[in-house]
Design a protein around this motif. Structure first.
Motif, PDB file in Angstrom:
ATOM      1  N   ASP A   1      -5.111  -8.510  -2.787  1.00 13.17           N
ATOM      2  CA  ASP A   1      -5.040  -7.711  -1.577  1.00 13.17           C
ATOM      3  C   ASP A   1      -4.732  -6.246  -1.893  1.00 13.17           C
ATOM      4  O   ASP A   1      -4.020  -5.927  -2.832  1.00 13.17           O
ATOM      5  N   ALA A   2      -5.300  -5.384  -1.080  1.00 15.54           N
ATOM      6  CA  ALA A   2      -5.017  -3.966  -1.182  1.00 15.54           C
ATOM      7  C   ALA A   2      -4.904  -3.439   0.237  1.00 15.54           C
ATOM      8  O   ALA A   2      -5.375  -4.072   1.177  1.00 15.54           O
ATOM      9  N   LYS A   3      -4.293  -2.304   0.386  1.00 17.80           N
ATOM     10  CA  LYS A   3      -4.193  -1.740   1.725  1.00 17.80           C
ATOM     11  C   LYS A   3      -5.386  -0.839   1.990  1.00 17.80           C
ATOM     12  O   LYS A   3      -5.718   0.021   1.175  1.00 17.80           O
ATOM     13  N   CYS A   4      -6.033  -1.064   3.106  1.00 20.81           N
ATOM     14  CA  CYS A   4      -7.189  -0.234   3.448  1.00 20.81           C
ATOM     15  C   CYS A   4      -6.717   1.151   3.860  1.00 20.81           C
ATOM     16  O   CYS A   4      -5.896   1.278   4.765  1.00 20.81           O
TER      17      CYS A   4
ATOM     18  N   VAL B   1      -5.508  -5.173   5.733  1.00 19.71           N
ATOM     19  CA  VAL B   1      -5.630  -5.713   4.383  1.00 19.71           C
ATOM     20  C   VAL B   1      -7.078  -5.654   3.911  1.00 19.71           C
ATOM     21  O   VAL B   1      -7.970  -6.224   4.536  1.00 19.71           O
ATOM     22  N   ALA B   2      -7.275  -4.941   2.828  1.00 15.89           N
ATOM     23  CA  ALA B   2      -8.577  -4.900   2.175  1.00 15.89           C
ATOM     24  C   ALA B   2      -8.527  -5.798   0.937  1.00 15.89           C
ATOM     25  O   ALA B   2      -7.459  -6.225   0.520  1.00 15.89           O
ATOM     26  N   THR B   3      -9.668  -6.068   0.381  1.00 14.62           N
ATOM     27  CA  THR B   3      -9.737  -6.959  -0.769  1.00 14.62           C
ATOM     28  C   THR B   3     -10.115  -6.187  -2.020  1.00 14.62           C
ATOM     29  O   THR B   3     -11.087  -5.432  -2.033  1.00 14.62           O
ATOM     30  N   LEU B   4      -9.318  -6.388  -3.065  1.00 15.14           N
ATOM     31  CA  LEU B   4      -9.645  -5.809  -4.366  1.00 15.14           C
ATOM     32  C   LEU B   4     -10.264  -6.899  -5.231  1.00 15.14           C
ATOM     33  O   LEU B   4      -9.685  -7.981  -5.382  1.00 15.14           O
TER      34      LEU B   4
ATOM     35  N   CYS C   1     -13.000  -3.551   2.668  1.00 19.94           N
ATOM     36  CA  CYS C   1     -12.247  -3.963   3.839  1.00 19.94           C
ATOM     37  C   CYS C   1     -13.189  -4.629   4.831  1.00 19.94           C
ATOM     38  O   CYS C   1     -14.184  -4.031   5.242  1.00 19.94           O
ATOM     39  N   SER C   2     -12.859  -5.859   5.193  1.00 20.62           N
ATOM     40  CA  SER C   2     -13.731  -6.582   6.123  1.00 20.62           C
ATOM     41  C   SER C   2     -13.444  -6.186   7.568  1.00 20.62           C
ATOM     42  O   SER C   2     -14.194  -6.516   8.465  1.00 20.62           O
ATOM     43  N   HIS C   3     -12.353  -5.454   7.793  1.00 16.21           N
ATOM     44  CA  HIS C   3     -11.987  -5.072   9.157  1.00 16.21           C
ATOM     45  C   HIS C   3     -12.781  -3.872   9.633  1.00 16.21           C
ATOM     46  O   HIS C   3     -13.248  -3.839  10.762  1.00 16.21           O
TER      47      HIS C   3
END
Ligand code: ZN
Length: 57
Positions: free
Chosen positions: A2-5, A11-14, A23-25
């Motif tokens: 996890d990473a911060k968008c 939550v973004a994905t690393l 980031c899927s959001h």
């Protein structure tokens, strides 16, 4: 991982290879090096909020 968008602060994905942040959001997507640059800039901007502007510099 996890990473911060940096864009929507959710939550973004690393990627496991640590090369790509997505980031899927908000559909934010960048390579990890650029992500670090963005987060560094954000940290500087945040820190500068706490430092009163001084005149004469
Ligand atoms: Zn996002």
């Amino acid at each position: 991982m996890d990473a911060k968008c940096p864009q929507c602060e959710r939550v973004a994905t690393l990627d496991n290879d640590m090369k790509h942040v997505k980031c899927s959001h908000c559909n934010f997507e960048t390579d990890y090096e650029n992500y670090l640059e963005i987060m560094k800039d954000k940290a500087i901007n945040m820190a500068s909020d706490y430092v009163p502007k001084r005149s004469g510099l």
